[in-house]
Design a protein around this motif. Structure first.
Motif, mmCIF file in Angstrom:
data_model
loop_
_atom_site.group_PDB
_atom_site.id
_atom_site.type_symbol
_atom_site.label_atom_id
_atom_site.label_comp_id
_atom_site.label_asym_id
_atom_site.label_seq_id
_atom_site.Cartn_x
_atom_site.Cartn_y
_atom_site.Cartn_z
ATOM 1 N N GLU A 149 -3.385 8.541 0.004
ATOM 2 C CA GLU A 149 -3.298 7.141 0.390
ATOM 3 C C GLU A 149 -1.930 6.601 -0.003
ATOM 4 N N LEU A 150 -1.238 6.012 0.959
ATOM 5 C CA LEU A 150 0.068 5.421 0.719
ATOM 6 C C LEU A 150 -0.022 3.929 1.018
ATOM 7 N N ASN A 151 0.440 3.110 0.107
ATOM 8 C CA ASN A 151 0.403 1.670 0.307
ATOM 9 C C ASN A 151 1.787 1.187 0.725
ATOM 10 N N LEU A 152 1.992 1.105 2.032
ATOM 11 C CA LEU A 152 3.274 0.688 2.579
ATOM 12 C C LEU A 152 3.041 -0.477 3.529
ATOM 13 N N SER A 153 3.913 -1.457 3.474
ATOM 14 C CA SER A 153 3.766 -2.592 4.379
ATOM 15 C C SER A 153 4.411 -2.260 5.722
ATOM 16 N N SER A 154 3.885 -2.864 6.775
ATOM 17 C CA SER A 154 4.425 -2.615 8.105
ATOM 18 C C SER A 154 4.364 -3.900 8.919
ATOM 19 N N LEU A 155 5.335 -4.054 9.807
ATOM 20 C CA LEU A 155 5.443 -5.262 10.604
ATOM 21 C C LEU A 155 4.924 -5.078 12.021
ATOM 22 N N THR A 156 5.137 -3.926 12.604
ATOM 23 C CA THR A 156 4.749 -3.688 13.992
ATOM 24 C C THR A 156 3.612 -2.667 14.046
ATOM 25 N N PRO A 157 2.909 -2.591 15.171
ATOM 26 C CA PRO A 157 1.854 -1.572 15.297
ATOM 27 C C PRO A 157 2.397 -0.144 15.167
#
Length: 167
Positions: free
Chosen positions: A50-58
């Motif tokens: 599990e990686l907790n990374l933020s993302s802006l686009t799909p």
């Protein structure tokens, strides 16, 4: 003693942790368990880190939630595949310096369809059905992202690749 999986789930344990608990109990021979039912409950998503990374686009969301964990999970296979490919092409990894390795990777990925398809197969083979349907919607963009991340992983693993590379 029979161990109930719902009991373990009530404590918020992941399937991976439950499986480890079950294996420890198996070694002590203190319970009966039907592994056929348990195998059906473990999915491909459960074995990924599990990686907790933020993302802006799909596209970024798919990259961070699906592609990155799969690349991390398949890291060893990726390295072995690349080394095997170099051996088949009779590439002398011992002669390549780290400064030239990125250029070598870029040329390899741009000119050789075999290594591209091998790497795509390693990654796409880990998709669930829903992930594959999402991948098909924008395959060219996701392929570009897969190759970029795979090249970076290989470059970062240069010492590991070269260490055993007698090719």
């Amino acid at each position: 003693m029979i161990l109930d999986l719902n009991f373990l789930r009530s404590y918020g344990l992941t399937k991976y942790k439950m499986f480890n608990i079950l294996l420890k109990r198996l070694n002590k021979n203190i319970f009966i368990f039907d592994f056929r039912k348990f195998e059906l409950m473990i999915s491909k998503k459960d074995i990924r880190p599990e990686l907790n990374l933020s993302s802006l686009t799909p596209d970024e969301n798919f990259q961070n939630k699906v592609l990155r964990p799969i690349l991390k999970l398949q890291h060893d296979i990726l390295i072995l595949t690349f080394k095997n490919w170099c051996i088949k092409l009779k590439v002398k990894l011992s002669d390549i310096k780290k400064d030239n390795f990125r250029e070598f990777l870029d040329k390899s990925f741009s000119k050789n369809i075999v290594i591209r398809n091998l790497i795509l197969g390693i990654i796409i083979g880990q998709f669930t059905s829903d992930e594959f349907l999402e991948y098909q919607k924008n395959a060219s963009e996701y392929n570009r992202r897969i190759f970029t991340m795979a090249k970076q992983r290989l470059f970062d693993s240069f010492d590991e690749i070269k260490k055993d590379g007698n090719s």
